[in-house]
Design a protein around this motif. Structure first.
Motif, PDB file in Angstrom:
ATOM      1  N   ASN A 192       0.985  -0.790  -0.455  1.00 40.99           N
ATOM      2  CA  ASN A 192       0.085  -0.167   0.028  1.00 40.99           C
ATOM      3  C   ASN A 192       1.135   1.178   0.248  1.00 40.99           C
ATOM      4  OD1 ASN A 192      -2.754  -0.393  -0.398  1.00 40.99           O
ATOM      5  ND2 ASN A 192      -3.015  -1.282   1.450  1.00 40.99           N
ATOM      6  N   LEU A 232       2.401   1.982  -3.466  1.00 35.65           N
ATOM      7  CA  LEU A 232       1.902   3.205  -4.052  1.00 35.65           C
ATOM      8  C   LEU A 232       2.180   4.243  -4.312  1.00 35.65           C
ATOM      9  CD1 LEU A 232      -1.805   1.508  -3.285  1.00 35.65           C
ATOM     10  CD2 LEU A 232      -0.895   1.064  -5.479  1.00 35.65           C
ATOM     11  N   ARG A 235      -9.137  -5.365  -9.736  1.00 35.02           N
ATOM     12  CA  ARG A 235      -8.986  -3.614  -9.995  1.00 35.02           C
ATOM     13  C   ARG A 235     -10.835  -3.188 -10.316  1.00 35.02           C
ATOM     14  NH1 ARG A 235      -3.190  -3.459 -11.838  1.00 35.02           N
ATOM     15  NH2 ARG A 235      -2.489  -3.533  -9.693  1.00 35.02           N
ATOM     16  N   MET A 236     -10.342  -3.783 -11.077  1.00 36.06           N
ATOM     17  CA  MET A 236     -12.072  -3.669 -12.598  1.00 36.06           C
ATOM     18  C   MET A 236     -13.022  -3.825 -11.480  1.00 36.06           C
ATOM     19  SD  MET A 236     -10.811  -1.862 -15.014  1.00 36.06           S
ATOM     20  CE  MET A 236     -12.900  -2.000 -15.753  1.00 36.06           C
ATOM     21  N   LYS A 251     -13.160  -1.542  -7.872  1.00 37.96           N
ATOM     22  CA  LYS A 251     -12.948  -0.787  -7.808  1.00 37.96           C
ATOM     23  C   LYS A 251     -11.956   0.152  -6.916  1.00 37.96           C
ATOM     24  CE  LYS A 251     -16.370   0.654 -10.744  1.00 37.96           C
ATOM     25  NZ  LYS A 251     -15.774  -1.039 -11.924  1.00 37.96           N
ATOM     26  N   THR A 252     -11.167  -0.711  -6.833  1.00 33.41           N
ATOM     27  CA  THR A 252     -10.051   0.114  -5.525  1.00 33.41           C
ATOM     28  C   THR A 252      -8.709  -0.192  -5.645  1.00 33.41           C
ATOM     29  OG1 THR A 252      -9.359  -0.396  -2.809  1.00 33.41           O
ATOM     30  CG2 THR A 252     -10.143  -2.511  -3.796  1.00 33.41           C
ATOM     31  N   SER A 253      -7.452   0.841  -5.088  1.00 36.68           N
ATOM     32  CA  SER A 253      -6.384   0.191  -5.050  1.00 36.68           C
ATOM     33  C   SER A 253      -5.998  -0.311  -3.730  1.00 36.68           C
ATOM     34  CB  SER A 253      -5.560   1.773  -5.372  1.00 36.68           C
ATOM     35  OG  SER A 253      -5.877   3.064  -4.170  1.00 36.68           O
ATOM     36  N   LYS A 258      -4.786  -4.421   0.268  1.00 35.58           N
ATOM     37  CA  LYS A 258      -5.441  -5.637   0.618  1.00 35.58           C
ATOM     38  C   LYS A 258      -6.609  -6.242  -0.052  1.00 35.58           C
ATOM     39  CE  LYS A 258      -6.696  -3.319   4.434  1.00 35.58           C
ATOM     40  NZ  LYS A 258      -6.253  -2.728   5.889  1.00 35.58           N
ATOM     41  N   PHE A 298      -6.369 -10.209  -1.983  1.00 34.13           N
ATOM     42  CA  PHE A 298      -7.732 -11.648  -1.568  1.00 34.13           C
ATOM     43  C   PHE A 298      -8.204 -11.846  -2.555  1.00 34.13           C
ATOM     44  CE2 PHE A 298      -6.720 -10.433   3.140  1.00 34.13           C
ATOM     45  CZ  PHE A 298      -6.191 -11.778   3.721  1.00 34.13           C
ATOM     46  N   ARG A 356      -6.916   3.394 -19.501  1.00 32.41           N
ATOM     47  CA  ARG A 356      -6.209   4.041 -17.877  1.00 32.41           C
ATOM     48  C   ARG A 356      -5.287   2.784 -17.590  1.00 32.41           C
ATOM     49  NH1 ARG A 356     -10.699   5.262 -13.419  1.00 32.41           N
ATOM     50  NH2 ARG A 356     -10.983   6.856 -14.679  1.00 32.41           N
ATOM     51  N   SER A 373      -1.850   3.465 -15.919  1.00 31.32           N
ATOM     52  CA  SER A 373      -1.331   3.878 -14.151  1.00 31.32           C
ATOM     53  C   SER A 373      -1.973   2.580 -13.757  1.00 31.32           C
ATOM     54  CB  SER A 373      -1.534   4.723 -13.622  1.00 31.32           C
ATOM     55  OG  SER A 373      -3.506   5.131 -13.639  1.00 31.32           O
ATOM     56  N   ILE A 374      -1.929   2.183 -12.623  1.00 27.73           N
ATOM     57  CA  ILE A 374      -2.179   0.853 -11.408  1.00 27.73           C
ATOM     58  C   ILE A 374      -3.342   1.676 -11.086  1.00 27.73           C
ATOM     59  CG2 ILE A 374      -0.384  -0.043 -12.103  1.00 27.73           C
ATOM     60  CD1 ILE A 374       0.377   0.167  -8.700  1.00 27.73           C
TER      61      ILE A 374
END
Lengths: 341, 339
Positions: free
Chosen positions: A222, A225, A275-276, A279-281, A284, A288, A337, A340-341
């Protein structure tokens, strides 16, 4: 949070569904009742059916779960670490390193020293040589990373090391005889079915250790990032973080490569799919998610690779490429996009 | 008062293998709690290197940095992260990350190994967002907000980190004029209201002079330290620009391009219109104060029933009246090129 729980539950149920389907689906048709009997009481009516279910399909499905999870976690770690959406367990040359290790044994030793390996022993030698190959490349990259702080330079060096390994493998292939070459090529095609019950007892703890270490790296990932400067300014021991991340990635990706051969595109595609979906970076959630989605995608690949009744099985990495590449392209076109990650 | 930051014979620069490149040598400065310090200098002069050394992102070549009297090399990483926070020039691009999540990164030195935020952490995050005035943007994605807002969010992140010292590398670099002022003013407020000690590097001398308690001017071979006004009175500010075409007017506190006057004109009038007419004439190359008393034109700014007019008297005695500065300068410009 509640939304994440819903997605997770749906994914887990689907994973179970696909897992069961993978046991039922195969080149040989076995009635559902007999499969259940084989699983529950170890007797599927016919001896060959019991054998197929317990010694082939079950280990293969479990291997698919382990392989998919391990490669996806490794991909997530590399993408975050290098802040590069196209990084994966293979970008650093881990798989090439493993291939080099295997090539040395399958092509080098056998022809030079003139001895021939057989059976279980051969598989073990392959596994260990793959670990050593992967570990060697990672150690090299880690040592470089202590001196050079720029993460992009390290990524480029990883690609270079990978290319050198591939070149050496080509040289070895050129000088080896037909029989040895064929056994090596079969290995490079990758197969989940190679993993028998006894292998699983080695694969399971290996992936388990890699997984536990990767759980310890969640907070580090994290922080990574925001880039190394920020990570450091927020108190992260960057060298320790790099070591743990590289170490767990080499165990995860190396073990899978050793047992199943190089399997591509799962490592790159799955973290993007996660990620799709979520919808979070937040690493944690993503870690999972990678475990579940990776396992599922691998099982689906395995289902596709076998054509029931025909006895034909496609190489697994062909299927993952056919599945994974469209996913990557779809992501690029859908939201553009990927930069970027 | 005991200084919060002290350096002793600090040399900063880069070490590349066996070679070292010293950029700033043997610096002795101290910073008091609650000060806002602007670090000014040309590109490549070593502003970032100095800031990176103070934040332990790179080791000093020689000498020490003391924070609260303790050498920063002896701080455990986590303790240092609770003392000093850093905002870099880098623009953070992350998909699917909200402002709140970004600010929450600041709490990491306080969380457990898993990075779990406690209620106290959540509270600190909310407070930090409030301090930079971004409550209404907290749930927006950082890719969707403006550069100025993103910079404020990064500052909020360092506030959430709850450090006595905040170091910012070029916080105004990518911002437009109003945002530049707002960001620096925000920093100024934080030193006043929250007793933060803030160091920032900048190219914007103008803005830094208006808000900073102290300026550090880094020049080749020289390091100057003082309140902006002290530096003006010591002519230090004008010295920076000696080699350039810029000129600093100590009386007005502004910069202008050094030009050779193409001619002189005598200007009469009063108040603001007079000042702006003078500026316009200077812009096209005329000086309004001739030492020899030799003027090419006479211009008179007059006001007739709330309307401004510019009366121009030519050397041959004829006169012209203009209704705007634009008309005046448009008329005058060809006379310069013909000279």
């Amino acid at each position: 949070m509640k939304k994440n729980l819903v997605i997770f539950s749906t994914l887990t149920i689907s994973l179970l569904g696909v897992f069961v389907a993978d046991l039922f689906w195969g080149s040989v048709h076995i009635p559902v009742k007999n499969i259940l009997q084989a699983l529950l009481w170890g007797n599927g009516g016919k001896e060959e059916w019991t054998l197929i279910v317990l010694d082939f399909r079950l280990p293969k499905a479990l291997t698919a779960v382990l392989a998919g999870s391990a490669l996806s976690i490794s991909g997530l770690q590399m993408q975050t670490m290098f802040r590069n959406p196209l990084a994966g367990p293979y970008t650093l040359g881990i798989s090439s390193g493993a291939s080099l290790g295997v090539a040395f044994v399958l092509l080098g030793f056998s022809s030079v020293l003139g001895f021939h390996l057989d059976g279980i022993a051969a598989n073990w030698v392959i596994v260990i040589s793959a670990w050593l190959g992967a570990g060697a490349v990672l150690l090299l990259i880690f040592l470089v990373s202590l001196r050079i702080n720029d993460i992009m330079t390290i990524l480029i060096l990883g690609i270079m090391f990978g290319s050198v390994s591939t070149a050496i493998v080509s040289v070895l292939q050129y000088f080896s005889n037909e029989v040895l070459l064929k056994s090596f090529l079969v290995w490079t095609m990758g197969s989940l079915g190679n993993v028998s019950g006894t292998h699983l007892w080695v694969l399971l703890p290996s992936v388990g250790i890699g997984l536990i270490i990767s759980l310890l790296t969640i907070k580090m990932l994290n922080l990574m990032l925001l880039g190394e400067n920020y990570a450091r300014s927020m108190g992260l021991n960057v060298n320790l973080a790099r070591f743990l991340i590289f170490f767990s990635t080499s165990i995860l990706a190396g073990s899978i490569t050793a047992f199943c051969g190089p399997i591509g595109f799962i490592g790159i595609a799955v973290p993007h799919i996660c990620r799709m979906l979520f919808k979070t970076s937040d690493q944690k959630v993503l870690l999972f998610a990678c475990i579940v989605v990776g396992a599922m995608l691998m099982l689906v690949s395995d289902l596709i690779s076998q054509i029931p009744g025909s006895g034909m099985v496609l190489p697994i990495n062909t299927v993952t490429a056919l599945l994974g590449i469209p996913v990557v392209i779809w992501i690029i076109f859908r939201n553009q996009r990927i930069s970027s990650i | 008062m005991k200084p919060i930051i002290e350096t002793s014979l600090l040399s900063v620069g880069y070490r590349n293998g066996t070679q070292t490149r010293e950029i700033i040598s043997e610096l002795n400065v101290s910073v008091n709690r609650g000060e806002l310090i602007g670090i000014i200098g040309q590109n490549g002069i070593g502003k970032s290197t100095l800031l990176r050394t103070l934040t332990q992102l790179q080791p000093p070549l020689k000498g020490n940095v003391l924070i609260d009297g303790k050498d920063i090399a002896h701080f455990p990483k986590n303790e240092f992260a609770r003392k000093v926070s850093f905002v870099s020039t880098e623009i953070i691009r992350l998909n699917h990350c909200t402002v709140r999540e970004l600010v929450a990164f600041g709490r990491y030195p306080y969380t457990n190994w898993f990075g779990k935020l406690t209620q106290e952490d959540e509270l600190a995050v909310s407070e930090a967002i409030g301090m930079v005035g971004m409550n209404n943007l907290a749930h927006r994605h950082i890719n969707e907000i403006s550069d100025g807002e993103r910079q404020r969010a990064m500052i909020a992140r360092s506030l959430a980190q709850d450090t006595d010292i905040i170091v910012l590398d070029e916080p105004t670099a990518f911002l437009d004029m109003p945002n530049k002022f707002e960001v620096v003013h925000l920093l100024c407020e934080l030193t006043r209201k929250k007793q933060k000690t803030i160091l920032f590097s900048s190219h914007d001398l103008n803005i830094a002079m208006k808000e900073a308690d102290r300026l550090w001017l880094i020049m080749p071979d020289t390091f100057l330290d003082g309140a902006p006004e002290d530096l003006v009175l010591q002519h230090s500010i004008s010295k920076i620009f000696e080699q350039t075409r810029l000129k600093f007017d100590s009386r007005k506190g502004e910069f202008s391009i050094r030009r050779k006057p193409v001619g002189y004109c005598q200007l009469t009038g009063k108040g603001t219109p007079l000042i702006w007419t003078k500026k316009a004439l200077e812009r096209i190359g005329f000086d309004t104060e001739s030492e020899t008393g030799d003027y090419a034109f006479d211009i008179d700014v007059i006001e007739i029933s709330h309307s401004l007019f510019w009366d121009l008297k030519l050397p041959n005695g004829s006169g012209l009246r203009f209704a705007s500065i634009y008309e005046l300068t448009t008329f005058l410009k060809p006379t310069i090129t013909s000279k």
